[in-house]
Write an enzyme that holds these catalytic residues in place. Structure first.
Site, PDB file in Angstrom:
ATOM      1  N   CYS A 162      13.138  10.412   7.737  1.00 17.30           N
ATOM      2  CA  CYS A 162      13.170  10.482   9.131  1.00 17.30           C
ATOM      3  C   CYS A 162      14.901  10.195   9.650  1.00 17.30           C
ATOM      4  CB  CYS A 162      12.227   8.830   9.003  1.00 17.30           C
ATOM      5  SG  CYS A 162      13.723   7.439   8.099  1.00 17.30           S
ATOM      6  N   LYS A 219       0.244  -1.356   0.271  1.00 15.60           N
ATOM      7  CA  LYS A 219       0.445   0.391   0.218  1.00 15.60           C
ATOM      8  C   LYS A 219       0.539   1.310  -0.117  1.00 15.60           C
ATOM      9  CE  LYS A 219      -2.091   2.533   3.133  1.00 15.60           C
ATOM     10  NZ  LYS A 219      -1.882   3.919   2.249  1.00 15.60           N
ATOM     11  N   GLU A 278       9.956  15.201  16.100  1.00 19.14           N
ATOM     12  CA  GLU A 278      10.434  15.461  14.540  1.00 19.14           C
ATOM     13  C   GLU A 278       9.540  16.424  14.345  1.00 19.14           C
ATOM     14  OE1 GLU A 278      10.938  11.855  11.841  1.00 19.14           O
ATOM     15  OE2 GLU A 278       9.000  11.999  12.626  1.00 19.14           O
ATOM     16  N   GLU A 311      10.027   0.867  10.971  1.00 15.35           N
ATOM     17  CA  GLU A 311      11.024   2.182  10.129  1.00 15.35           C
ATOM     18  C   GLU A 311      10.215   3.188  11.074  1.00 15.35           C
ATOM     19  OE1 GLU A 311      12.583   4.889   9.463  1.00 15.35           O
ATOM     20  OE2 GLU A 311      12.049   4.810   7.689  1.00 15.35           O
TER      21      GLU A 311
END
Length: 488
Positions: A290, A180, A386, A256
């Site tokens: 990331c 997906k 973040e 992850e």
């Protein structure tokens, strides 16, 4: 908007292009000019059920895929790599259209991804078990067998690389996959799906369902016939995936997730070179990374000089049309644009000094000036959370022990870096920092051979390298009664 041909907008299930059962579609938007690129089939639970059933059938013990020699699986991966290389320019332009990254960067990412495909192609017939000197009159050995049907959920920041580094080890191991893509960037996953059919992968081995996380993604993570889930995305969603993956059956899970990576620069570093490394570490892919080193710790002896150079680099960074020769394109969508500006406002109001950027560029498209904050403190929002945008936070430190403690004071642990000419400092930092990938005098040097993943809330498991393929196999122990003396 650049003219790039859109060839595929339907779901790819069992080597066929099909509409969603509901006939629903959703729009994919150009982040460059906010126009509609095209309509894409919107999968939900019914479509996921069909895709998983196709993958399960393809994984049957007597299927073409399961009875295929491992070396032949490797040859299929090599053929797919050659076909992708043939279409590299088209795929790069499609990637740029859909996610806004500079087209020259997109081309580099296509070729980087080819290295991963070819690496795992070579691994396909080298997945080895062991013989075990077990006690007793027995022969014991281990077999490594494919996990089964794998659900793989991709992020929007690196659509082609993330697709390739998910499917490559899974296919090399002999698994089947239902992928997906992120709803923001579905187009290149569909284009590559078409190339897998051209390469000759059997029906049902590779399936791509486009749609949204709460519907298609949730159906995939909860499906009882899915044996493993691999997800790349935010830590927040990672918690949801982890819960869903154990709701019906106990799936194997690779996650992850997010990061707030520190890059630590000591007084003995060359300031010019260090600032260049730190700039790339923070602003690569418009900060939508990331592993981005958005916490830049600089020792007090070179702090002021470093801040000046970092500000200069940010101000000179070219931002604009991603099909032109620029360094930074737009952010992915309006939601992320607004989120990033909330962080920038928090930095300004919180007492950090904005020494570069901090504003939107233009009124059309999701463009942000590369932004640098100096005099950032550990408890500020921009230092703790973040951001996922082009924002660098520079923090001052005095001693080694102090900066290691501060670098580790985070719920994340994806990456870290250190810049120094003292090997003792470098090795001590590597030893004590809590991060899955750590770099010395460089940053974000990731290759097909190097395992990638995080400590703490930055993830579970590893991708790439030898570790990557082990995430897609089960270890089976076999013990056979075998007397030490033959009585015949």
């Amino acid at each position: 908007m650049a003219q790039v041909e859109i060839k595929y907008t339907k779901l790819f299930i069992n080597n066929e292009w099909v509409d969603a059962v509901s006939k629903k579609t959703f729009t994919t938007i150009s982040p460059q000019d906010e126009t509609v690129i095209t309509e894409v089939a919107e999968a939900d639970k019914a479509d996921v059920d069909i895709a998983v059933a196709a993958a399960k059938k393809a994984f049957h013990r007597y299927s073409q895929w399961r009875t295929m020699n491992a070396s032949q699986r490797g040859r299929l991966l090599l053929k797919l790599a050659d076909i992708i290389e043939r279409d590299a320019n088209y795929l790069a332009e499609l990637e740029t259209l859909d996610c806004g990254k500079p087209v020259k960067q997109a081309r580099l990412e296509v070729f980087w991804s080819l290295g991963i495909l070819r690496y795992y192609a070579g691994k396909a017939d080298k997945i080895l078990g062991n013989t075990i000197p077990a006690d007793g009159d027995v022969l014991s050995f281990t077999l490594k067998e494919p996990v089964g049907v794998c659900g793989q959920i991709l992020p929007w920041n690196y659509p082609i690389p993330m697709l390739i580094w998910k499917i490559s080890p899974a296919l090399a191991a002999g698994c089947t996959v239902v992928v997906k893509p992120a709803e923001q960037t579905p187009l290149t996953a569909l284009a590559i799906a078409a190339l897998t059919r051209e390469a000759g992968f059997p029906d049902g081995v590779i399936n791509v369902v486009t749609g949204f996380g709460p519907t298609a993604g949730s159906a995939l993570t909860c499906h009882p016939d899915v044996d493993k889930i691999a997800f790349t995305g935010s830590t927040e969603v990672g918690h949801i995936v982890m819960t869903s993956a154990s709701a019906v059956n106990l799936k194997r899970v690779t996650l992850e997730l997010g990061g707030k990576s520190p890059l630590v620069i000591f007084n003995d570093a060359d300031v010019e070179k260090a600032a260049e490394i730190a700039h790339k570490a923070a602003f690569a892919n418009a900060g939508q990374c990331c592993i981005a080193a958005t916490r830049t710790f600089v020792q007090s002896g070179i702090y002021d000089k470093f801040v000046s150079k970092a500000s200069e680099l940010a101000k000179n960074r070219t931002v604009g049309n991603p099909f032109d020769d620029i360094q930074q394109g737009p952010q992915i969508d309006k939601e992320m644009l607004e989120k990033i500006f909330k962080f920038i406002d928090a930095g300004k109001k919180g007492g950090a000094k904005c020494v570069a950027g901090g504003e939107r560029l233009g009124k059309i498209g999701y463009f942000i000036q590369p932004t640098v904050f100096a005099d950032v403190l550990d408890d500020m929002k921009i230092a703790k959370e973040e951001i996922f945008g082009p924002v660098q936070s520079i923090l001052k430190f005095e001693t080694f022990e102090e900066v290691v403690d501060r670098a580790n004071d985070s719920n994340y642990g994806l990456g870290a870096g250190v810049i120094t000419n003292d090997i003792n400092i470098a090795l001590a930092f590597v030893k004590h920092v809590h991060a899955g990938s750590t770099w010395v005098n460089t940053y974000e040097h990731i290759t097909p051979q190097t395992p990638f993943g995080g400590f703490k809330e930055s993830g579970i498991g590893r991708e790439l390298g030898e570790e990557g393929i082990l995430q897609y196999v089960e270890n089976k122990t076999v013990t056979i009664n075998l007397p030490k003396q033959c009585l015949v």
